[in-house]
Design a protein around this motif. Sequence first.
Motif, PDB file in Angstrom:
ATOM      1  N   GLU A 103     -33.808 -20.600  29.105  1.00  0.00           N
ATOM      2  CA  GLU A 103     -35.044 -20.334  29.830  1.00  0.00           C
ATOM      3  C   GLU A 103     -34.904 -19.226  30.865  1.00  0.00           C
ATOM      4  OE1 GLU A 103     -38.101 -21.827  29.405  1.00  0.00           O
ATOM      5  OE2 GLU A 103     -37.262 -22.817  27.645  1.00  0.00           O
ATOM      6  N   MET A 152     -34.551 -29.343  26.246  1.00  0.00           N
ATOM      7  CA  MET A 152     -34.091 -29.378  27.610  1.00  0.00           C
ATOM      8  C   MET A 152     -34.000 -27.938  28.115  1.00  0.00           C
ATOM      9  SD  MET A 152     -30.472 -30.709  29.191  1.00  0.00           S
ATOM     10  CE  MET A 152     -30.871 -32.412  28.992  1.00  0.00           C
ATOM     11  N   PRO A 153     -34.671 -27.621  29.207  1.00  0.00           N
ATOM     12  CA  PRO A 153     -34.584 -26.267  29.765  1.00  0.00           C
ATOM     13  C   PRO A 153     -33.173 -25.978  30.272  1.00  0.00           C
ATOM     14  CG  PRO A 153     -36.474 -27.448  30.657  1.00  0.00           C
ATOM     15  CD  PRO A 153     -35.652 -28.435  29.882  1.00  0.00           C
ATOM     16  N   VAL A 154     -32.727 -24.749  30.060  1.00  0.00           N
ATOM     17  CA  VAL A 154     -31.391 -24.337  30.492  1.00  0.00           C
ATOM     18  C   VAL A 154     -31.531 -23.102  31.373  1.00  0.00           C
ATOM     19  CG1 VAL A 154     -29.158 -23.437  29.736  1.00  0.00           C
ATOM     20  CG2 VAL A 154     -30.297 -25.231  28.423  1.00  0.00           C
TER      21      VAL A 154
END
Length: 40
Positions: free
Chosen positions: A24, A1-3
Amino acid sequence: MPVILCSEFSHVMDATQAQALGIEAFLTKSVEENELVAII
């Protein structure tokens, strides 16, 4: 999951450290709308 981490100035965390943790993008407040849109 991109953060995406958005925080005020910090002596503890910077963009390099955030990337090392798998974050990210690291943005500092006050972020401009066009910058946030580009990251998303």
